[in-house]
Design a protein around this motif. Structure first.
Motif, PDB file in Angstrom:
ATOM      1  N   TYR A  56       0.839  -1.204   0.000  1.00  0.00           N
ATOM      2  CA  TYR A  56       0.000   0.000   0.000  1.00  0.00           C
ATOM      3  C   TYR A  56       0.875   1.255   0.000  1.00  0.00           C
ATOM      4  N   THR A  57       1.964   1.217   0.770  1.00  0.00           N
ATOM      5  CA  THR A  57       2.828   2.396   0.886  1.00  0.00           C
ATOM      6  C   THR A  57       3.522   2.730  -0.418  1.00  0.00           C
ATOM      7  N   CYS A  59       2.745   1.628  -3.620  1.00  0.00           N
ATOM      8  CA  CYS A  59       1.979   1.585  -4.875  1.00  0.00           C
ATOM      9  C   CYS A  59       1.560   2.985  -5.300  1.00  0.00           C
ATOM     10  N   PRO A  60       1.945   3.419  -6.515  1.00  0.00           N
ATOM     11  CA  PRO A  60       1.557   4.755  -6.972  1.00  0.00           C
ATOM     12  C   PRO A  60       0.121   4.819  -7.481  1.00  0.00           C
ATOM     13  N   ASP A  61      -0.552   3.695  -7.589  1.00  0.00           N
ATOM     14  CA  ASP A  61      -1.867   3.674  -8.233  1.00  0.00           C
ATOM     15  C   ASP A  61      -3.000   3.218  -7.316  1.00  0.00           C
ATOM     16  N   TYR A  62      -2.750   3.184  -6.024  1.00  0.00           N
ATOM     17  CA  TYR A  62      -3.794   2.889  -5.025  1.00  0.00           C
ATOM     18  C   TYR A  62      -4.479   1.543  -5.283  1.00  0.00           C
ATOM     19  N   PHE A  64      -3.842  -1.303  -3.652  1.00  0.00           N
ATOM     20  CA  PHE A  64      -3.976  -2.181  -2.480  1.00  0.00           C
ATOM     21  C   PHE A  64      -4.814  -1.563  -1.374  1.00  0.00           C
ATOM     22  N   GLU A  65      -5.455  -2.474  -0.645  1.00  0.00           N
ATOM     23  CA  GLU A  65      -6.226  -2.101   0.525  1.00  0.00           C
ATOM     24  C   GLU A  65      -5.931  -3.197   1.532  1.00  0.00           C
ATOM     25  N   ILE A  66      -5.679  -2.834   2.787  1.00  0.00           N
ATOM     26  CA  ILE A  66      -5.386  -3.867   3.783  1.00  0.00           C
ATOM     27  C   ILE A  66      -6.618  -4.013   4.676  1.00  0.00           C
TER      28      ILE A  66
ATOM     29  N   ILE B   5      -6.027  -0.584   6.279  1.00  0.00           N
ATOM     30  CA  ILE B   5      -5.507   0.616   5.628  1.00  0.00           C
ATOM     31  C   ILE B   5      -6.249   0.789   4.309  1.00  0.00           C
ATOM     32  N   LYS B   6      -6.663   2.017   4.042  1.00  0.00           N
ATOM     33  CA  LYS B   6      -7.402   2.300   2.807  1.00  0.00           C
ATOM     34  C   LYS B   6      -6.980   3.679   2.325  1.00  0.00           C
ATOM     35  N   ALA B   7      -6.800   3.828   1.032  1.00  0.00           N
ATOM     36  CA  ALA B   7      -6.415   5.131   0.484  1.00  0.00           C
ATOM     37  C   ALA B   7      -7.550   6.137   0.682  1.00  0.00           C
ATOM     38  N   PRO B   8      -7.230   7.433   0.919  1.00  0.00           N
ATOM     39  CA  PRO B   8      -8.274   8.443   1.124  1.00  0.00           C
ATOM     40  C   PRO B   8      -9.274   8.477  -0.034  1.00  0.00           C
ATOM     41  N   LEU B  11      -8.947  10.328  -3.556  1.00  0.00           N
ATOM     42  CA  LEU B  11      -8.035   9.864  -4.605  1.00  0.00           C
ATOM     43  C   LEU B  11      -8.779   8.992  -5.591  1.00  0.00           C
ATOM     44  N   GLY B  23       1.923   9.593  -7.940  1.00  0.00           N
ATOM     45  CA  GLY B  23       0.778   8.992  -7.268  1.00  0.00           C
ATOM     46  C   GLY B  23       1.006   8.828  -5.778  1.00  0.00           C
ATOM     47  N   VAL B  24       2.229   8.400  -5.404  1.00  0.00           N
ATOM     48  CA  VAL B  24       2.547   8.198  -3.990  1.00  0.00           C
ATOM     49  C   VAL B  24       2.512   9.539  -3.242  1.00  0.00           C
ATOM     50  N   ALA B  26       0.887  12.302  -4.010  1.00  0.00           N
ATOM     51  CA  ALA B  26      -0.496  12.769  -3.865  1.00  0.00           C
ATOM     52  C   ALA B  26      -1.196  12.028  -2.739  1.00  0.00           C
ATOM     53  N   ARG B  27      -0.943  10.727  -2.641  1.00  0.00           N
ATOM     54  CA  ARG B  27      -1.593   9.958  -1.577  1.00  0.00           C
ATOM     55  C   ARG B  27      -1.123  10.422  -0.210  1.00  0.00           C
ATOM     56  N   GLU B  31      -3.451  11.840   2.735  1.00  0.00           N
ATOM     57  CA  GLU B  31      -3.515  11.151   4.038  1.00  0.00           C
ATOM     58  C   GLU B  31      -3.320  12.147   5.175  1.00  0.00           C
ATOM     59  N   ILE B 180       9.352   6.951   2.094  1.00  0.00           N
ATOM     60  CA  ILE B 180       7.980   7.439   1.932  1.00  0.00           C
ATOM     61  C   ILE B 180       7.399   7.799   3.300  1.00  0.00           C
ATOM     62  N   ASN B 181       7.718   6.997   4.332  1.00  0.00           N
ATOM     63  CA  ASN B 181       7.244   7.332   5.675  1.00  0.00           C
ATOM     64  C   ASN B 181       7.869   8.625   6.172  1.00  0.00           C
TER      65      ASN B 181
END
Lengths: 67, 241
Positions: A56-57, A59-62, A64-66, B5-8, B11, B23-24, B26-27, B31, B180-181
Motif C-alpha cells: 500500500y505504501t 503503490c503509486p496507483d492505489y 492495495f487495501e489492507i 488501511i485504505k487510500a483516502p 483519490l 501517485g505516492v 499525492a496519496r 492522508e 515514503i514514511n
C-alpha cells in the motif's frame, strides 16, 4: 484483525512491479491476466501475506487495501 | 500489528505513467490532510506539467498558469488565511519557468506549503533538459548528455533554507517504504507549521520518471537512490516549527 491481508483492485494496476520488488514475503506476483487498461494485473498469495501494508505504501496507483 | 488501511476517498484513478512517483506523493498529501481533518478546508493548486494530472483528486484547487502557482496561492491565502493551501509543482514549473515566483514567495515568508516533484527533466513535454538535469544525463534536448563542465543541477531548497529563514524546508524521496514514511512526517510538519502561521514551508521530493529516462520502474527507482542523490542530498535543511 490478525488476518488482515492485502486486497487487490486489479483495474487500477499498471503493472509497474514496484510492489513485487518491495514485498518482504514475496507474496505478490503478476497474474498473467490483463485489465481494461491492457496491464498485467498483480495478484497476492494470501497464504504468504502478513498484511504489513508495504505494498500500500509504495503503490503509486492505489491498488492495495489492507483489511 | 496488522490493521486496516485504505487510500483516502478523494483519490481517484489517475493518468500518470506506470512507476511514476506522483501517485505516492499525492496519496501522502491527502492522508495528512485527512488525518488533520482539513479535507473541507483545503485547496490544492497545481502548476503546469505532469502535476496537471492531479485534477483526478476530488478536492478544491486551481490549475494555475505555468510557473505562477506560488503567486496565485499567495493571493488566495491572503483572502482565506484560515484555509490550508498546498501548491503542487514540478521542477520545471517551480525551478525554471516559475523561479521568480517561487523565490519571492519564500522571501516574503508567505504562509503556504510548496511541494515540488523533482524528476530532473520536463516530464510532460517529452523529457527535455531542465536546470535540475544531472550532468551527463541524456534527454531529448541534450542527446550527448548534459555538459559536465556547465552549470550544476539547481538546488532550490538549500538556497531558500540558507537565505530566507523559512519555517520548514526538506528534501525527501519515494525510493523506498522508509523514505515514503519520512516524506509523510515532513508533510505533517509542513502542514502543521502552515496552520500555526509560522511562514513558508517547502518539501522537494525526488521522483522516478521511467518513461522519459528510458528505464524500467525498478531501474528508475535505483537511479533515484544512487545517481540523483549525489546532487540532491536528502534531509531537513531548515526547521523552526
Amino acid at each position: 484483525m490478525e488476518n488482515a491481508k492485502a486486497r487487490v483492485k486489479g483495474e487500477l494496476c499498471k503493472s509497474c512491479g514496484i510492489c513485487i520488488n518491495n514485498c518482504p514475503k514475496q507474496a505478490i506476483s503478476k497474474s498473467g491476466q490483463f485489465n481494461n487498461g491492457g496491464y498485467d494485473m498483480v495478484v497476492v498469495d494470501e497464504d504468504k501475506c502478513i498484511g504489513c501494508g508495504i505494498c500500500y505504501t509504495v503503490c503509486p496507483d492505489y491498488v492495495f487495501e489492507i483489511n | 500489528m496488522a490493521k486496516n488501511i485504505k487510500a483516502p476517498e478523494a483519490l481517484k484513478p489517475h493518468r500518470f505513467c506506470p512507476g511514476c512517483g506522483h501517485g505516492v506523493i499525492a496519496r501522502v498529501i491527502m492522508e495528512v490532510i485527512e488525518s488533520r481533518g482539513l479535507t473541507n478546508n483545503f485547496i490544492l493548486n497545481r502548476g503546469v506539467g505532469c502535476c496537471c494530472n492531479l485534477r483526478s483528486i476530488e478536492v478544491d484547487g486551481l490549475q494555475c498558469s505555468h510557473g505562477r502557482s506560488c503567486a496565485s496561492t499567495r493571493a488566495m491565502k491572503l483572502l482565506a488565511p484560515d484555509t490550508c493551501f498546498v501548491t503542487y509543482q514540478g521542477d520545471g514549473d517551480a525551478y525554471v519557468i516559475g523561479l521568480q515566483e517561487t523565490l519571492n514567495a519564500a522571501y516574503a515568508k508567505s504562509n503556504i506549503t510548496l511541494i515540488t516533484v523533482n524528476n530532473s527533466n520536463f516530464g510532460m513535454t517529452g523529457g527535455q533538459m531542465a536546470w535540475t538535469t544531472l550532468p551527463g544525463q541524456i534527454t531529448t534536448t541534450s542527446p550527448y548528455g548534459r555538459p559536465v563542465d556547465g552549470p550544476l543541477p539547481i538546488q532550490i531548497p538549500e538556497m531558500i533554507a540558507n537565505s530566507f529563514d523559512p519555517a520548514f524546508v526538506a528534501r525527501a524521496s519515494v525510493q523506498s517504504p522508509a523514505e515514503i514514511n519520512k516524506l509523510k512526517k515532513y508533510v505533517e510538519k509542513a502542514i502543521d507549521a502552515q496552520m500555526a502561521g509560522k511562514g513558508f514551508t517547502m518539501i522537494e521530493v525526488l521522483a522516478p520518471c521511467p518513461t522519459n529516462w528510458g528505464l524500467t520502474p525498478e531501474k528508475a527507482i535505483e537511479h533515484v537512490a544512487t545517481d540523483m542523490q549525489k546532487y540532491y542530498p536528502l534531509g531537513v535543511f531548515a526547521d523552526r516549527t
